[in-house]
Design an enzyme around this catalytic site. Structure first.
Site, PDB file in Angstrom:
ATOM      1  N   ARG A  88      -1.620 -13.429  -3.147  1.00 13.40           N
ATOM      2  CA  ARG A  88      -1.939 -12.514  -4.254  1.00 13.40           C
ATOM      3  C   ARG A  88      -1.164 -12.917  -5.514  1.00 13.40           C
ATOM      4  NH1 ARG A  88      -1.483  -9.408   0.450  1.00 13.40           N
ATOM      5  NH2 ARG A  88      -3.254  -8.059   0.927  1.00 13.40           N
ATOM      6  N   ASP A 148      -3.018  -0.722   3.013  1.00 12.68           N
ATOM      7  CA  ASP A 148      -2.244  -1.371   4.076  1.00 12.68           C
ATOM      8  C   ASP A 148      -2.001  -0.400   5.240  1.00 12.68           C
ATOM      9  OD1 ASP A 148      -2.184  -3.537   2.367  1.00 12.68           O
ATOM     10  OD2 ASP A 148      -0.266  -2.964   1.469  1.00 12.68           O
ATOM     11  N   ARG A 151      -5.105  -0.176   7.293  1.00  5.83           N
ATOM     12  CA  ARG A 151      -5.213  -1.370   8.151  1.00  5.83           C
ATOM     13  C   ARG A 151      -4.228  -1.288   9.326  1.00  5.83           C
ATOM     14  NH1 ARG A 151      -5.998  -5.589   3.083  1.00  5.83           N
ATOM     15  NH2 ARG A 151      -8.271  -5.437   3.067  1.00  5.83           N
ATOM     16  N   HIS A 175       3.078  -5.061  -1.839  1.00 14.38           N
ATOM     17  CA  HIS A 175       1.715  -5.316  -1.347  1.00 14.38           C
ATOM     18  C   HIS A 175       1.495  -6.834  -1.292  1.00 14.38           C
ATOM     19  CE1 HIS A 175      -2.499  -4.728  -0.642  1.00 14.38           C
ATOM     20  NE2 HIS A 175      -2.846  -5.346  -1.756  1.00 14.38           N
TER      21      HIS A 175
END
Ligand code: NAD
Length: 308
Positions: A88, A148, A151, A175
């Site tokens: 990211r 998150d 998940r 993140h």
């Protein structure tokens, strides 16, 4: 309740769809830089209204911020997503300029808005908006931990052989693939610690699978995921719009909490009509504290690349 979503791509459109289906907003404005793209997505979504039973009006505009005026909540999803093998953090070069420009345009037309930052690297993009938009800190929220955590719950349910509604758990920290801190110690199945049901080894596997949750999907899809990110954003938008006082881990500007200052990173917060209404400090053990500090060091390294 007017919500603007900038970026009518995969995440932005999915987010607009979930907001509309939940039917709590009067209007969603989708804005994109690509000529006609947001208009097309909005029209397509509006043609689902009679089928899905919502009255939220979705409109699309190409770069016309005057149409976003008076938005209660603005979501920033504009920018490039990662491709397989990318982190990211590698997106910062392009996305920082986009996020800075977009947030400034949004605030110009909606000075009282609450901004939810989604574009990656999200913690640094949220930090950039704090440093450049002039909005008070309770009105800038980075979305990462809600996704998150979803998940994490998916992976926990899979490991436990339990329905997802039976499990609870939270991911705090940055993140990023290495920065996420899934709180396995505090995860429960109907209030019973999950360690009662699965081995430490299996729980560690859940933790590792959670951390690379985004990368796993990027490899499968060829681009980053959108359904769960869109749903996670819509949950934050709903908590604010409906003043739910719900707790989500969000990337917020810390001022001493968790031993951190002048950084946006995932921490549990209460969301309501004023945006971030409280930052909740939970008791962490030494390993979790060390992991958060490490995670923060990673976020700061990326923040150092920002130009204000
Ligand atoms: N925070 C999270 O949990 C999370 C989850 C998933 C994706 N993301 C991030 O969200 C971002 C969007 O992902 P995506 O899959 O929707 O990408 P996408 O390419 O499908 O959509 C991005 C859209 O932004 C638009 N855009 C680019 N520059 C713009 C500008 N200046 N003004 C307005 N619109 C502009 C593009 O035209 C495109 O339609 C990426 O940075 C991705 O990494 C974050």
């Amino acid at each position: 309740m007017k919500v603007t979503v900038v970026g009518a791509g995969a995440v932005g459109a999915s987010c607009a769809e979930y907001i509309a289906i939940k039917d709590f907003a009067s209007e969603v404005v989708l804005l994109d830089i690509k000529e006609g793209f947001a208009e097309g997505k909005a029209m397509d979504l509006m043609q689902t209204a009679s089928l899905n039973g919502f009255d939220t009006k979705i409109t699309g505009v190409t770069s016309d911020y005057s149409k976003t005026a008076g938005s209660d909540i603005c979501v920033i999803t504009s920018g490039i997503p990662r491709k397989p093998g990318m982190t990211r953090e590698e997106l910062i070069g392009i996305n920082a300029g986009i996020v800075k420009e977009v947030s400034s345009n949004l605030v110009k037309h909606s000075p009282d808005t609450i901004i939810i930052v989604v574009s990656n690297p999200m913690d640094s993009m949220a930090y950039l908006v704090h440093k450049t938009s002039g909005l008070p800190k309770n009105r800038i929220i980075g979305m990462g931990g809600a996704l998150d955590s979803a998940r994490f719950k998916y992976r926990l349910a899979e490991a436990l052989g339990a329905p997802i509604s039976d499990v609870d758990g939270m991911v705090i920290g940055g993140h990023s693939d290495t920065g996420m801190v899934p709180l396995t110690r505090l995860a429960t199945r109907n209030s019973v610690p999950v360690s009662k049901f699965i081995s430490e080894e299996r729980l560690n596997q859940v933790k590792e699978d959670t951390k690379v949750g985004g990368a796993t999907l990027t490899k499968l899809l060829g681009t980053s995921a959108w359904y769960a990110p869109g749903a996670a954003v819509s949950a934050l938008v709903q908590a604010i719009a409906c003043d739910q006082k719900k707790m989500f881990p969000c990337s917020v500007m810390l001022d001493g909490q968790y031993g951190l200052k002048d950084i946006c990173i995932g921490a549990p917060v209460i969301l309501g009509r004023n945006g971030v209404e409280e930052i909740v400090e939970i008791e962490l053990n030494d390993a979790e504290k060390a992991h958060i500090q490490e995670s923060a060091a990673g976020v700061r390294k990326t923040n150092d690349l920002l130009e204000f």
